[in-house]
Structures are given as C-alpha cells and as structure tokens.
Design a protein around this motif. Structure first.
Motif, PDB file in Angstrom:
ATOM      1  N   ARG A 146      27.936  25.297  19.594  1.00  0.00           N
ATOM      2  CA  ARG A 146      28.597  26.674  19.199  1.00  0.00           C
ATOM      3  C   ARG A 146      28.886  27.411  20.725  1.00  0.00           C
ATOM      4  O   ARG A 146      28.262  26.917  21.714  1.00  0.00           O
ATOM      5  CB  ARG A 146      28.029  27.690  18.505  1.00  0.00           C
ATOM      6  N   LEU A 147      30.013  28.040  20.886  1.00  0.00           N
ATOM      7  CA  LEU A 147      30.390  28.610  22.184  1.00  0.00           C
ATOM      8  C   LEU A 147      30.517  30.159  22.424  1.00  0.00           C
ATOM      9  O   LEU A 147      30.543  30.839  21.611  1.00  0.00           O
ATOM     10  CB  LEU A 147      31.998  28.220  22.257  1.00  0.00           C
ATOM     11  N   VAL A 148      30.517  30.501  23.800  1.00  0.00           N
ATOM     12  CA  VAL A 148      30.451  31.813  24.142  1.00  0.00           C
ATOM     13  C   VAL A 148      31.304  31.824  25.554  1.00  0.00           C
ATOM     14  O   VAL A 148      31.145  30.577  26.374  1.00  0.00           O
ATOM     15  CB  VAL A 148      29.454  32.387  24.340  1.00  0.00           C
ATOM     16  N   THR A 149      32.164  32.802  25.850  1.00  0.00           N
ATOM     17  CA  THR A 149      32.709  32.790  27.306  1.00  0.00           C
ATOM     18  C   THR A 149      32.250  33.989  27.839  1.00  0.00           C
ATOM     19  O   THR A 149      32.300  35.089  27.138  1.00  0.00           O
ATOM     20  CB  THR A 149      34.214  32.827  26.774  1.00  0.00           C
ATOM     21  N   VAL A 150      32.291  33.946  29.349  1.00  0.00           N
ATOM     22  CA  VAL A 150      31.986  35.166  30.018  1.00  0.00           C
ATOM     23  C   VAL A 150      33.276  35.140  31.149  1.00  0.00           C
ATOM     24  O   VAL A 150      33.609  34.152  31.719  1.00  0.00           O
ATOM     25  CB  VAL A 150      30.917  35.279  30.978  1.00  0.00           C
ATOM     26  N   LEU A 151      34.003  36.341  31.196  1.00  0.00           N
ATOM     27  CA  LEU A 151      35.296  36.416  31.773  1.00  0.00           C
ATOM     28  C   LEU A 151      34.830  36.928  33.236  1.00  0.00           C
ATOM     29  O   LEU A 151      33.745  37.860  33.169  1.00  0.00           O
ATOM     30  CB  LEU A 151      36.261  37.231  31.265  1.00  0.00           C
ATOM     31  N   THR A 152      35.102  36.727  34.345  1.00  0.00           N
ATOM     32  CA  THR A 152      34.810  37.297  35.466  1.00  0.00           C
ATOM     33  C   THR A 152      35.913  37.203  36.635  1.00  0.00           C
ATOM     34  O   THR A 152      37.237  36.439  36.482  1.00  0.00           O
ATOM     35  CB  THR A 152      33.545  36.422  36.167  1.00  0.00           C
ATOM     36  N   ASP A 153      35.660  38.014  37.927  1.00  0.00           N
ATOM     37  CA  ASP A 153      36.767  37.892  38.906  1.00  0.00           C
ATOM     38  C   ASP A 153      36.202  36.977  39.956  1.00  0.00           C
ATOM     39  O   ASP A 153      36.821  36.728  41.064  1.00  0.00           O
ATOM     40  CB  ASP A 153      36.921  39.140  39.440  1.00  0.00           C
ATOM     41  N   LEU A 154      35.056  36.382  39.701  1.00  0.00           N
ATOM     42  CA  LEU A 154      34.391  35.686  40.724  1.00  0.00           C
ATOM     43  C   LEU A 154      34.781  34.377  40.500  1.00  0.00           C
ATOM     44  O   LEU A 154      35.007  33.589  39.574  1.00  0.00           O
ATOM     45  CB  LEU A 154      32.721  35.339  40.484  1.00  0.00           C
ATOM     46  N   PRO A 155      35.431  33.736  41.474  1.00  0.00           N
ATOM     47  CA  PRO A 155      36.115  32.476  41.691  1.00  0.00           C
ATOM     48  C   PRO A 155      35.140  31.340  41.628  1.00  0.00           C
ATOM     49  O   PRO A 155      34.757  30.579  42.518  1.00  0.00           O
ATOM     50  CB  PRO A 155      36.823  32.340  42.950  1.00  0.00           C
ATOM     51  N   VAL A 156      34.814  30.897  40.417  1.00  0.00           N
ATOM     52  CA  VAL A 156      33.833  30.042  40.241  1.00  0.00           C
ATOM     53  C   VAL A 156      34.298  28.679  39.558  1.00  0.00           C
ATOM     54  O   VAL A 156      35.574  28.883  38.856  1.00  0.00           O
ATOM     55  CB  VAL A 156      32.729  30.200  39.174  1.00  0.00           C
ATOM     56  N   ALA A 157      33.854  27.605  39.730  1.00  0.00           N
ATOM     57  CA  ALA A 157      34.446  26.357  39.211  1.00  0.00           C
ATOM     58  C   ALA A 157      33.443  25.304  38.987  1.00  0.00           C
ATOM     59  O   ALA A 157      32.348  25.383  39.706  1.00  0.00           O
ATOM     60  CB  ALA A 157      35.361  25.457  40.135  1.00  0.00           C
ATOM     61  N   GLY A 158      33.720  24.247  38.291  1.00  0.00           N
ATOM     62  CA  GLY A 158      32.418  23.343  38.005  1.00  0.00           C
ATOM     63  C   GLY A 158      32.246  23.297  36.485  1.00  0.00           C
ATOM     64  O   GLY A 158      32.706  23.849  35.692  1.00  0.00           O
ATOM     65  N   SER A 159      31.323  22.328  36.340  1.00  0.00           N
ATOM     66  CA  SER A 159      30.864  21.726  34.851  1.00  0.00           C
ATOM     67  C   SER A 159      29.697  21.215  34.777  1.00  0.00           C
ATOM     68  O   SER A 159      29.150  20.670  35.833  1.00  0.00           O
ATOM     69  CB  SER A 159      31.890  21.073  33.961  1.00  0.00           C
ATOM     70  N   SER A 160      28.970  21.092  33.717  1.00  0.00           N
ATOM     71  CA  SER A 160      27.733  20.428  33.682  1.00  0.00           C
ATOM     72  C   SER A 160      27.898  19.032  34.060  1.00  0.00           C
ATOM     73  O   SER A 160      29.096  18.341  33.599  1.00  0.00           O
ATOM     74  CB  SER A 160      27.053  20.394  32.049  1.00  0.00           C
ATOM     75  N   ALA A 161      27.010  18.182  34.473  1.00  0.00           N
ATOM     76  CA  ALA A 161      27.335  16.892  35.290  1.00  0.00           C
ATOM     77  C   ALA A 161      27.840  15.914  34.117  1.00  0.00           C
ATOM     78  O   ALA A 161      27.530  15.801  32.689  1.00  0.00           O
ATOM     79  CB  ALA A 161      25.972  16.375  35.675  1.00  0.00           C
TER      80      ALA A 161
END
Ligand code: SF4
Ligand code: SF4
Length: 231
Positions: A146-161
């Motif tokens: 199941r999923l959830v999302t957080v919106l932000t203005d912080l320029p983040v990138a990446g994913s679980s390995a």
C-alpha cells in the motif's frame, strides 16, 4: 546524491521496511485532484512510500476479503499515514514545506478521486509499474503493497536500493484468471473499473467488512519470482 537526498534515504530506512522513491513531479502534478483546491506552486517534489502487506494474511483470501485482510488493510494505511505525517514534520523541521497526502481518502465523491493517485506518483518515480490489475506492481512485493505520498519543495531524489529496474508484467497473467468479475485484461488501459467497483461495493456489505476492499488480485501478485504463479 545531494545531502538532502542522503538525509531522506537514511530517515526512511530507519523507519522500517518501506520501499520508496523520491523525485520531481512537475510533469504530473497538474493531474492531481487536490490541485483544484490547493495551490501546489513550489511543491515540485514527492516522496512515495510503499509498505508490504503480510503474505500469510493474503493467502487466506479465496473468493472474498477476510476480516484479517480488512484489519491489515486498515493498519497498513494507518502506518503509512503516521509515517507520512512524521516525514512531513521532519521536512518542516528542516525548513521545507510538506503535505502528507492521505493514504486512502476520497476527495471527489462523484468522480471517485483521491487527492492524487499514489500509483501515478509511484510509476512516475519508477517505484514500479501499472499492472494488468491497474495497481502499482513492484519488483520486490508485486501488488502486495500500500502507498502514501508526501509532497515537498525540498529537491530530493533517489529510491530504495535495487528498485530502479522496472520490468512490467511480461507474460504473467496470474491476476486475470482470478478476478470474479473479469475486470482484468491486457493492461490498465482496458481495466474494467466499473465492474471492479461494483464488486467491491458488494464486498463492503459483508458483515464486518464495511470497506470497499477485495484483495483477490493482490493475492495473485506476490512479486519477485512469483509472477506467473498459479493460484
Ligand atoms: S499478477 Fe502478474 S499480470 Fe497481474 S498485475 Fe501482477 S505481475 Fe501483472
Ligand atoms: S480488486 Fe477484485 S474485483 Fe477488482 S480487479 Fe481485483 S480481483 Fe477483480
């Protein structure tokens, strides 16, 4: 990787066995239903989290949702919402803006739309792909998340390995045969949403269920090594 992205990855890994992806969502945020009511200017990044469902509970599902599955569904949603809230507060603590989007809440009852589609965000950020069952399918857990999302203005990138490799359903059709209303066909483009919706409304009326849930095609889609499995 930026310092902010490293911080995010460390924070999420400390929270539990989440799959996650983070990145720019400017290309899709015009689709979000919540954009009709909330000015999303500047909120150009998202973190989407996927939490695995417990397989033994799913294995109990045959032709209808069970009370154990209903409990699992609700508890995982609660966990996702709590984690999204904690992440949003942690982002605010770093001086950023953040909105924890509800894991499961309708915003437009007529069109049956949520604030945004977590699946759309997850596919956009390459956490998985749209399966034939119209759900997000991940390589590691199939559709059993199941999923959830957080919106932000912080320029983040990446994913679980190791989650960057998105493969699609391939030859698997394990969910097609099990759907009681034949809603699943070649892909999400011909998914029979009205038939599925009518069926989950029927399941909602089962004593003790009281939720529009099913679980049958989720059970059929376990992920790594499980695609194509006969159920
Ligand atoms: S069960 Fe197979 S065909 Fe169905 S969504 Fe999962 S991977 Fe795709
Ligand atoms: S949720 Fe149930 S009714 Fe809907 S597509 Fe999956 S198996 Fe079919």
């Amino acid at each position: 990787m930026t310092e902010d992205s490293r911080w995010l990855g460390d924070w999420l890994r400390a929270e539990g066995p989440f799959l996650f992806a983070a990145g720019d969502i400017t290309g899709i945020k015009h689709d979000f239903c919540m954009a009709r009511f909330h000015d999303l200017a500047g909120l150009d990044y998202a973190v989407v989290l996927a939490y695995p469902l417990v397989r033994e509970v799913l294995e109990e599902i045959e032709d209808q949702p069970t009370l154990l599955y209903k409990h699992l569904y609700r508890q995982v949603n609660n966990l996702l919402d709590r984690t999204a809230l904690k992440l949003a507060l942690a982002l605010e603590g770093r001086g950023s803006r953040a909105i924890p989007v509800p894991a499961s809440q309708l915003l437009d009852w007529k069109e049956l739309l949520a604030h945004l589609s977590h699946r759309q965000v997850a596919v956009h950020l390459k956490l998985g792909w749209f399966g034939r069952n119209n759900l997000l399918v991940t390589r590691r857990h199939g559709a059993q998340v199941r999923l959830v999302t957080v919106l932000t203005d912080l320029p983040v990138a990446g994913s679980s390995a190791g989650l960057e490799e998105v493969t699609g359903c391939g030859e698997c059709r394990a969910c097609v045969a099990v759907c009681p209303v034949n809603a699943i066909h070649e892909g999400p483009q011909d998914f029979g949403r009205p038939a599925c919706f009518e069926k989950v409304k029927q399941f909602e009326r089962i004593q003790g269920i009281g939720q529009r849930i099913c679980g049958i095609c989720i059970r059929a889609c376990p992920g790594q090594g499980g695609f194509g499995r006969q159920v």
